[in-house]
Each structure stands twice: as structure tokens, then as C-alpha cells.
Design an enzyme around this catalytic site. Structure first.
Site, short mmCIF file in Angstrom:
data_model
loop_
_atom_site.label_atom_id
_atom_site.label_comp_id
_atom_site.label_asym_id
_atom_site.label_seq_id
_atom_site.Cartn_x
_atom_site.Cartn_y
_atom_site.Cartn_z
N HIS A 24 0.87 -1.19 0.00
CA HIS A 24 0.00 0.00 0.00
C HIS A 24 0.90 1.22 0.00
O HIS A 24 1.26 1.76 1.05
CB HIS A 24 -0.91 -0.03 1.23
CG HIS A 24 -1.96 1.03 1.22
ND1 HIS A 24 -3.14 0.90 1.92
CD2 HIS A 24 -2.03 2.24 0.62
CE1 HIS A 24 -3.88 1.98 1.75
NE2 HIS A 24 -3.21 2.82 0.96
N HIS A 26 1.50 4.83 -2.46
CA HIS A 26 1.19 5.72 -3.57
C HIS A 26 2.47 6.44 -3.96
O HIS A 26 3.01 7.21 -3.16
CB HIS A 26 0.11 6.73 -3.17
CG HIS A 26 -1.16 6.08 -2.73
ND1 HIS A 26 -2.17 5.72 -3.61
CD2 HIS A 26 -1.59 5.69 -1.49
CE1 HIS A 26 -3.16 5.16 -2.94
NE2 HIS A 26 -2.84 5.12 -1.65
N HIS A 204 -9.27 0.73 -1.98
CA HIS A 204 -9.38 1.35 -0.66
C HIS A 204 -10.82 1.20 -0.19
O HIS A 204 -11.77 1.45 -0.94
CB HIS A 204 -9.06 2.84 -0.73
CG HIS A 204 -7.61 3.16 -0.89
ND1 HIS A 204 -6.81 2.55 -1.83
CD2 HIS A 204 -6.81 4.05 -0.24
CE1 HIS A 204 -5.59 3.05 -1.74
NE2 HIS A 204 -5.55 3.96 -0.79
N GLU A 207 -11.67 3.14 5.41
CA GLU A 207 -10.78 4.06 6.11
C GLU A 207 -11.62 5.17 6.71
O GLU A 207 -11.81 5.24 7.92
CB GLU A 207 -9.73 4.62 5.16
CG GLU A 207 -8.79 5.63 5.83
CD GLU A 207 -7.93 6.39 4.84
OE1 GLU A 207 -6.95 7.00 5.29
OE2 GLU A 207 -8.24 6.41 3.63
N ASP A 285 1.68 3.97 2.94
CA ASP A 285 0.67 4.78 2.27
C ASP A 285 1.30 5.93 1.48
O ASP A 285 1.59 5.80 0.30
CB ASP A 285 -0.35 5.28 3.29
CG ASP A 285 -1.68 5.70 2.66
OD1 ASP A 285 -1.83 5.59 1.44
OD2 ASP A 285 -2.58 6.13 3.41
N ASP A 286 1.50 7.07 2.12
CA ASP A 286 2.12 8.26 1.50
C ASP A 286 3.19 8.76 2.47
O ASP A 286 2.98 9.72 3.20
CB ASP A 286 1.06 9.34 1.26
CG ASP A 286 -0.03 8.89 0.32
OD1 ASP A 286 0.14 9.01 -0.90
OD2 ASP A 286 -1.07 8.41 0.82
#
Length: 345
Positions: A24, A26, A204, A207, A285-286
Site C-alpha cells: 500500500h 502511492h 481502498h 478508512e 501509504d504516503d
């Protein structure tokens, strides 16, 4: 400008880290402030921030949308294949130091097409770095096209057809961006088309959106993996189902805290998810926006929850088994993990 000339591109130390897969991630969310300024200078772009300190000051988010606003604004510096390749190599270099041995990387093609960047430019730039990743960094990779759920399904279908027409080196599709008000049911045709094309399917869900979005992603879209999924814990029947079926959940603890999905890391449901028998793995994630790469996430889990070797092995093993790699590579990585455990003991 070559990659080595960009600030922050020097080799990071590579200690004997827990070997793991990152599922996961990005790639646009790996743009560090230093790289944003370097690419802006390269491309003659005037940023709306006076300096690094002003940009970093904006990394305090109240919710998902406040993050997305900055995330999309910073993409303006990505113009050429070289830009996309430099961004991707920067992530791979840092991931190698974090013990990542396989990475399945999402990118947002619609976000680049919408601002006038040709699809081939974005795809080819990222893919060129990924093609050399195993030789350069010891990381096998896969590229996933993630579609923006706040845009129309027609937009997503159009971009998917263009990706298929150019024989883009993607292994699957995903669904990201603003979750609330954009349920999985909006994208059934998109996922049917991707399935027919032989692509792997993730999304996704759960969340900010409710647990029912997780159920719909499984039943309506037929996904193989759920990104985030922490709100599944609000539905006991769903938890039982996901435990029985061992549906992979790619959880991002530091991201959840920074976006206020949970108040503090101590409040995170990850330990309860493990106790319920869910197939959970840990991801970043980021990482440029959420306070750390995957090794930082693991370090915080060890500090806050006292996770030891057994928990680390379970989480890392889940990440490897939940990946879309072939049997030979999976077996090799699990053997590497077993050796790490023996050395730690």
C-alpha cells in the site's frame, strides 16, 4: 539534472532490517519537500511556498481531504519521464534501506492526465525505474493503476482503455482518493473490465467510509485485497468472514493517525485486528506526508504496542503471502524472513 544531483538522493544506510513487502504505497505520496523544490527548479515552476519550512508547515491534516488538496497541488512539479523516474528511484532507494524486498506501487494516472501530462509520460517514467529496481535495489515490483473515486466511472474506464491499448506494464487496478460519498458500487463496470483484461483487483475501503464499503468492495467489485479496511472492526460478521477467508488488509498506522481516522497510535485497532485473526500487513501509504516509511511504522508499533519477533514475523509474512508475486519469489522471501527471525533469536 541527474538523479544523484537532487537533494536527499544520497545512499541511505542499509542495516539488517526485517524483510517485508510493501503493498500500500502511492508513488506520488513519496515526494519529499526537497525533491518537490528540486523538480520545481528543474522545470521552471514557481511554487506557492517560500521555502521548505513553509511547505512542511502545511503537513498538518484535519482529514483525508485536507491531505488530498496538498497532495494534488504538489504533483504540479511532475512534468517529464525523468521527473517520474527520479521520484520512483528515490522511493526505491529509501525502501531498500527499510527492508522492503517487494513493492506493489500505486500511481494515479487520472491526476496526471487531468493536468496535461501525457499518460505515456507518467507511466513510462515510473515503469523505467521499476524495470531496474531488482538489479539496483534488490526490490521486485509491480505497478498498479489507482483510479480516483471522486471522478466518474466513465473517466476511469477511458483511462483504463488507454492503458490497455498502450500495453502499459500494470499488474492491476485500485481505487483511492475521497472515499466518503463514493461507494464501491460506483465502479462495478470498471472492475468488470479490468477483470476481463486479466488484471489483479484491489480497492481502498473502510478508512473514512463505513464497514459496508469493505463488504461492497469484496462482493460488488470482487477485489482480492482491501487497502486500509480498519472500520471492518465495526461489523462483527464482516470480521468473522474476513478472518475465515483471510482477505488481505493493507493497513497504514501512521497514515491513519495523521488523517485523524484514529486519534493516536495507541488507539489503533491493529492489535485487535491481529487478535481477531485478520490477515493484516503494515505499509506506509504516503510516507512523505504521514511521518514515516514502512520501517518507521514498524518501529512505532514496537514502541507503542510492544510488538516482538512473533508479531513482526506475522506482519511481514502476511505482506509477502498477500502480494501478487510468483511462487518462486514468494518462497525465497519467506525463507529470507525465516533467516531474519533465526538471526534475531
Amino acid at each position: 539534472m541527474t538523479f544523484s544531483a537532487i537533494p536527499g538522493a544520497s545512499d541511505a544506510p542499509a542495516p539488517a532490517m526485517l524483510p517485508k513487502a510493501e503493498l500500500h504505497l502511492h508513488i506520488e505520496g513519496t515526494l519529499e519537500p526537497e525533491l518537490i523544490f528540486a523538480l520545481a527548479q528543474r522545470n521552471g515552476i514557481e511554487l506557492p511556498y517560500a521555502d521548505l519550512a513553509e511547505l512542511r508547515a502545511r503537513y498538518e491534516f484535519t482529514d483525508l481531504q485536507s491531505f488530498l488538496d496538498l497532495y494534488y497541488a504538489n504533483m504540479a512539479v511532475l512534468r517529464t519521464e525523468e521527473d517520474f523516474a527520479d521520484m520512483t528511484r528515490a522511493y526505491l532507494r529509501r525502501a531498500a534501506a527499510a527492508g522492503v524486498r517487494h513493492a506493489e506501487i500505486m500511481m494515479d494516472p487520472q491526476a496526471h492526465v487531468a493536468r496535461g501530462v501525457p499518460l505515456a509520460t507518467a507511466i513510462n517514467g515510473v515503469a523505467s525505474a521499476l524495470a531496474a529496481s531488482e538489479a539496483e535495489f534488490g526490490i521486485s515490483t509491480g505497478l498498479i493503476a489507482a483510479f480516483l473515486r471522486d471522478l466518474s466511472e466513465e473517466s476511469a474506464l477511458s483511462v483504463l482503455e488507454e492503458l490497455l491499448g498502450m500495453d502499459a506494464p500494470i499488474i492491476g487496478i485500485g481505487l483511492d482518493s475521497a472515499e466518503v460519498g463514493n461507494p464501491p458500487s460506483k465502479f462495478v463496470r470498471l472492475y468488470d473490465r479490468a477483470r476481463a483484461a486479466g488484471l489483479r483487483l484491489i480497492a481502498h475501503a473502510g478508512e473514512e467510509g463505513p464497514a459496508s464499503y469493505v463488504t461492497d468492495a469484496l462482493d460488488l467489485l470482487g477485489v482480492e485485497r482491501i487497502d486500509h479496511g480498519i472500520r471492518c472492526m465495526e461489523d462483527t460478521a464482516l470480521v468473522s468472514r474476513m478472518s475465515a477467508e483471510q482477505v488481505p488488509l493493507t493497513v497504514c498506522p501512521l497514515s491513519n493517525v495523521r488523517l485523524r481516522a484514529v486519534d493516536t497510535l495507541a488507539d489503533h485497532p491493529l492489535p485487535a485486528m491481529l487478535a481477531a485473526g485478520l490477515n493484516v500487513c503494515v505499509n506506509s501509504d504516503d510516507p512523505a506526508y504521514f511521518g514515516g516509511h514502512v520501517d518507521d511504522n514498524f518501529a512505532q508499533l514496537e514502541a507503542v504496542f510492544g510488538f516482538g519477533t512473533a508479531e513482526l514475523e506475522r506482519l511481514a509474512g502476511n505482506s509477502i503471502r498477500s502480494s501478487f508475486i510468483g511462487l518462486e519469489r514468494r518462497t525465497a522471501l519467506l525463507a529470507e524472513l525465516a533467516e531474519w527471525v533465526r538471526a534475531r533469536d
